[in-house]
Design an enzyme around this catalytic site. Sequence first.
Site, PDB file in Angstrom:
ATOM      1  N   SER A 178       0.832  -1.208   0.000  1.00 53.40           N
ATOM      2  CA  SER A 178       0.000   0.000   0.000  1.00 53.40           C
ATOM      3  C   SER A 178       0.863   1.253   0.000  1.00 53.40           C
ATOM      4  CB  SER A 178      -0.904   0.004   1.240  1.00 53.40           C
ATOM      5  OG  SER A 178      -1.783  -1.091   1.235  1.00 53.40           O
ATOM      6  N   GLU A 261       0.031  -3.479  13.557  1.00 51.45           N
ATOM      7  CA  GLU A 261      -1.029  -3.332  12.567  1.00 51.45           C
ATOM      8  C   GLU A 261      -2.363  -3.842  13.101  1.00 51.45           C
ATOM      9  OE1 GLU A 261      -1.897  -4.419   7.867  1.00 51.45           O
ATOM     10  OE2 GLU A 261      -0.201  -5.320   8.892  1.00 51.45           O
TER      11      GLU A 261
END
Length: 414
Positions: A178, A261
């Site tokens: 990403s 995360e």
Amino acid sequence: MSRPEVDTDVDEFRARSRAWLESTGLDRRDGRCDGRHDVVSVFHDLPHDEELALLERLCAWQRTKHDAGFAAITWPAPYGPGLSPAHEEAFVSEELAWATPGAHELLTVTLNLVAPTLRELASHDLCAELVGPFLRGDQLACQLFSEPGAGSDLANVSTRAVRDGDDWIVTGQKVWSSGAQFAGWGELIARTDPAAPKHSGLTAFMVPLDSPGIDVRPLRQMSGGQSFNEVFLDSVRIPDRYRIGEVGQGWKVALTTLGFERGDSANQALVGGDWRRAFAVAQRTGADRDPLVRQLMAETYVAWRLGAVASARDEKDEAEGRASGAIGSVRKLQWLHRMQSVSDLTREALGADLAVDSGAPDAFEWTQQLLGVPGYRIAGGSDQIQKNIIGERLLGLPAEPRTDRDKPWRETRR
């Protein structure tokens, strides 16, 4: 305004935060989203130049906060004022009332995944070079973890790093990175010892993405945007000073980043639409009079309220110094359930207006939510991986048979 002091009372800090935010010249939000951003898309669907401009606005705001002492609030010196999670929550709740630029996953990865991983595991010199610029928004970093043959089985990465004096020569391919097209750095997991078992032969590095031999190729996703990328590395030379942790300890680095995360609940709440927006859709369309839709509304509300309870528990644990551990996997599944409940509700409330851009207000844009949610069932470890972690580490269930645990990686089936 002076930087906050370490011993600041939470209420005093909240008042100071409010006063500072009022002094920035930002506009107040109009209340439609209870302080959230107005976009319901899960992944960005912007032309390249517009997405870059968004990132530039976000980084400028991050620098403004940082220089005033309102970024990295819980980080100790020299990076932050070393205040408590309660102080951070106080600032965030005040900030939500103002029209800040929004959010972007690349800045989130930089601030909440890569920077804290470096703080925990990188050398003093590497931290001194990168952590400050990351926290201030001067530099951005993506993850270079997954590969075409190593997604949920992340330890199976085949990107090779070979020692060459004071450098490493890296060749391989990464995917689903990403924001890589906008990042200056990447946190890379590579195989340095193919003769060791797959979890033991990995090493982590920070790699400058402008290095010769790196080719970043955006991937078009089904929602229309290009948030993800393939990254090809062809004999890329990385100085050993950019290594994170010890040689062969890359799996520890990867788990540390993934732990951050899965536990990043504060920013998860800003992804996609929330229950308030979904309820507004049901009320506008009259679907809230349907008993089945009302049941979905109740389930959605309960899921989000439980999320608030879980967040409060996590904040208490953090304040008392307890590590989240495998609870991060529970939180990720809970978050996905909340996102899916919003998708289910809006799908029933909108009907055909969801599938056709008829001009109905606040309708067709929800396709971005429905098409984006499945992506997070994979990101950060698939649902199945999370359930394995919960079963083995929280519930004490027997581990799944792993025939390759002690085999050299080069002898395993791929």
